[in-house]
Design an enzyme around this catalytic site. Structure first.
Site, PDB file in Angstrom:
ATOM      1  N   VAL A  92       0.853  -1.181   0.000  1.00  0.00           N
ATOM      2  CA  VAL A  92       0.000   0.000   0.000  1.00  0.00           C
ATOM      3  C   VAL A  92       0.887   1.229   0.000  1.00  0.00           C
ATOM      4  O   VAL A  92       1.558   1.532   0.999  1.00  0.00           O
ATOM      5  CB  VAL A  92      -0.944   0.012   1.227  1.00  0.00           C
ATOM      6  CG1 VAL A  92      -1.831   1.248   1.190  1.00  0.00           C
ATOM      7  CG2 VAL A  92      -1.788  -1.250   1.253  1.00  0.00           C
ATOM      8  N   ASP A 135      -4.238  -6.655  17.049  1.00  0.00           N
ATOM      9  CA  ASP A 135      -3.273  -5.553  17.098  1.00  0.00           C
ATOM     10  C   ASP A 135      -3.774  -4.362  16.284  1.00  0.00           C
ATOM     11  O   ASP A 135      -3.034  -3.788  15.487  1.00  0.00           O
ATOM     12  CB  ASP A 135      -1.908  -6.015  16.588  1.00  0.00           C
ATOM     13  CG  ASP A 135      -0.770  -5.082  17.012  1.00  0.00           C
ATOM     14  OD1 ASP A 135      -0.974  -4.299  17.969  1.00  0.00           O
ATOM     15  OD2 ASP A 135       0.304  -5.124  16.392  1.00  0.00           O
TER      16      ASP A 135
END
Length: 499
Positions: A92, A135
């Protein structure tokens, strides 16, 4: 500490290090067989020597690879080369929300609402696949160049099953105690509600400019998550929307039973909040939400399904005394109405929405980009540059790509040509994705304008090895590109002299 830069790991040529984590280092790499860039996570050598840990690493990462969703970073491959255990996943190009928060401090409430919406859609998909992230934090929420949010580290993060010992050993490096749920800190079983707690803490951080709890040690932070209530967001910002503050407060409830029980419940609340936000003028309404968002409502069902059920029951209760024709016609009408409800609720955002004026002016460039993506009008994309004259090149290219997509869909080929030429120059040799986007856009535009020679030239600008990734990232543009190539081939055939 081993550095894999310059080495080949399996099918991947490692280009440079992107970051370091408690369990793995992350590199930018090129997948040689497909000529595409990937993020390559390589398990640290001290953990790679633990067979049990490696087995869980591989199992959880393979589970995460099944989570195919627009708001989740896609895992491509889990493998091993010699002693290097790795995960290859979607790269990304953009910033994570941790970096954004550092640069901008507090984010605008409208942007945070949109972040919550997209994150909840990703967590709903994970819930369907039986995966708990464990997380969720700003650093694991990424913004793509097109303005979409993507949740990273599904699978790898799931390995972080904290205990009191791990808090002091890996917690400092990972930073997760800032966002951990009470049950996760205590080592109790966790489910999606733990991820929702962490999402609430993340939203609090983005809205307040800092996490709700601070401490000199990870243990000090963990104790506050167990025992303390976060200061209300409105205490430091009287302009904070009350309903948004209440959503964050519910996400951060100490007891799992007091939180949203599923991501779908959160999405339903966010949809109602978006309506209020649109009326109050601090965010866009839910009319541009897509079927991806609606799918998360009530665990995959939504209001249209319930309305269909009601209509079908009404049809079943029609009086037998009616003529066969009348009863059948009534059922057809009800079915048409029901079908219309489902189509309206599940269809993605319109490809050619009506123009809306005036364009809302946002306080920061990312909020303006999110707004432009949602309303998808020429004026909205142009407003990004008009309202922010000091754009960096990344945000400028994001705005231009949005404008190019809109122009091509509208058949505004001259405008699309000009924007794509500018994009091609800005991308240069470094940004493969944008360069090929611009090349494809130019070919579509030139074919649309009947500029056949120019179209043949720009076909050569597109890297054929990038085609698979282009189809994945830009499915609608890829279809238009195929149609343009077919027209170009037909033209070439028609121009050939007769034998």
């Amino acid at each position: 500490m081993q550095d894999y830069t310059g080495q080949q790991i399996g099918d991947y040529q490692v280009l440079r290090r992107l970051g370091r984590g408690a369990m793995a280092d992350v590199y930018l790499a090129e997948q040689l067989s497909l000529s595409r860039q990937v993020a390559l996570k390589i398990l640290k050598s001290d953990l790679a020597s633990d067979a049990t840990y490696v087995s869980r690493f591989q199992h959880e990462a393979k589970s995460a690879a099944q989570l195919v969703h627009a708001n989740i970073v896609q895992v491509y491959e889990v493998g091993r080369d010699a002693d290097a255990h790795f995960i290859a996943q979607e790269y990304v190009a953009g910033k994570n929300l941790g970096e954004l928060a550092q640069q901008q401090g507090r984010l605008q409430p409208g942007l945070v609402l949109d972040i919550l919406r997209q994150s909840a859609a990703a967590l709903h998909k994970a819930l369907e696949g039986g995966v708990v992230h464990r997380d969720i934090k700003p650093e694991n929420l990424m913004l793509t160049q097109s303005g979409e949010l993507k949740v990273a580290d599904f699978g790898l993060a799931r390995l972080a099953v904290p205990s009191q010992q791990q808090l002091t050993q890996v917690g400092v490096t990972m930073g997760t105690p800032l966002y951990m749920s009470p049950e996760q800190i205590e080592g109790r079983p966790v489910d999606v509600r733990s991820d929702l707690y962490s999402l609430g803490v993340t939203a609090y951080h983005l809205l307040a400019g800092e996490p709700p709890f601070r401490g000199d040690t990870p243990l000090a932070v963990a104790v506050q998550h167990l025992n303390n209530r976060a200061a209300p967001l409105a205490d430091n910002d009287p302009l904070m929307p009350v309903r948004l503050s209440q959503v964050v407060e519910k996400l951060m409830a100490k007891a799992p039973g007091d939180r949203y029980q599923t991501p779908g419940e959160l999405v339903a609340d966010l949809r109602d909040l978006a309506r209020v936000a649109a009326d109050e003028g601090w965010a866009d309404g839910p009319e541009h939400w897509t079927s991806i968002d609606l799918n998360a409502l009530r665990g995959g069902g939504h209001a249209a399904t319930e309305q269909l059920d009601t209509l079908m029951k009404q049809a079943a209760r029609l009086s037998p005394a009616r003529s066969g024709w009348g009863r059948g016609a009534a059922i057809v009408v009800l079915m048409l109405l029901a079908g219309g409800l489902i189509a309206m609720a599940t269809q993605p955002a319109p490809l050619l929405p009506k123009q809306r004026a005036p364009v809302a002016v946002k306080d920061d460039v990312l909020s303006q980009l999110f707004h432009a993506k949602q309303v998808d009008t020429e004026a909205a994309w142009l407003a990004v540059k008009q309202n922010f004259s000091d754009l960096d090149i990344l945000h400028e290219m994001m705005a231009d790509q949005g404008l190019a997509r809109w122009s091509l869909k509208e058949g505004r080929y001259e405008s699309a040509r000009d924007v794509c030429l500018r994009l091609y120059d800005m991308a240069g040799a470094s940004d493969v994705a944008v360069r090929n986007f611009a090349a494809a856009g130019l070919t579509i535009a030139f074919v649309g304008m009947d500029y056949w020679d120019q179209a043949r030239e720009t076909v050569g600008w597109f890297d054929p090895d990038y085609r698979a990734e282009f189809e994945s990232l830009e499915p609608q543009l890829s279809q238009m590109y195929d149609e343009a190539l077919n027209r170009l081939d037909a033209r070439q055939f028609a121009e050939q002299p007769s034998p």
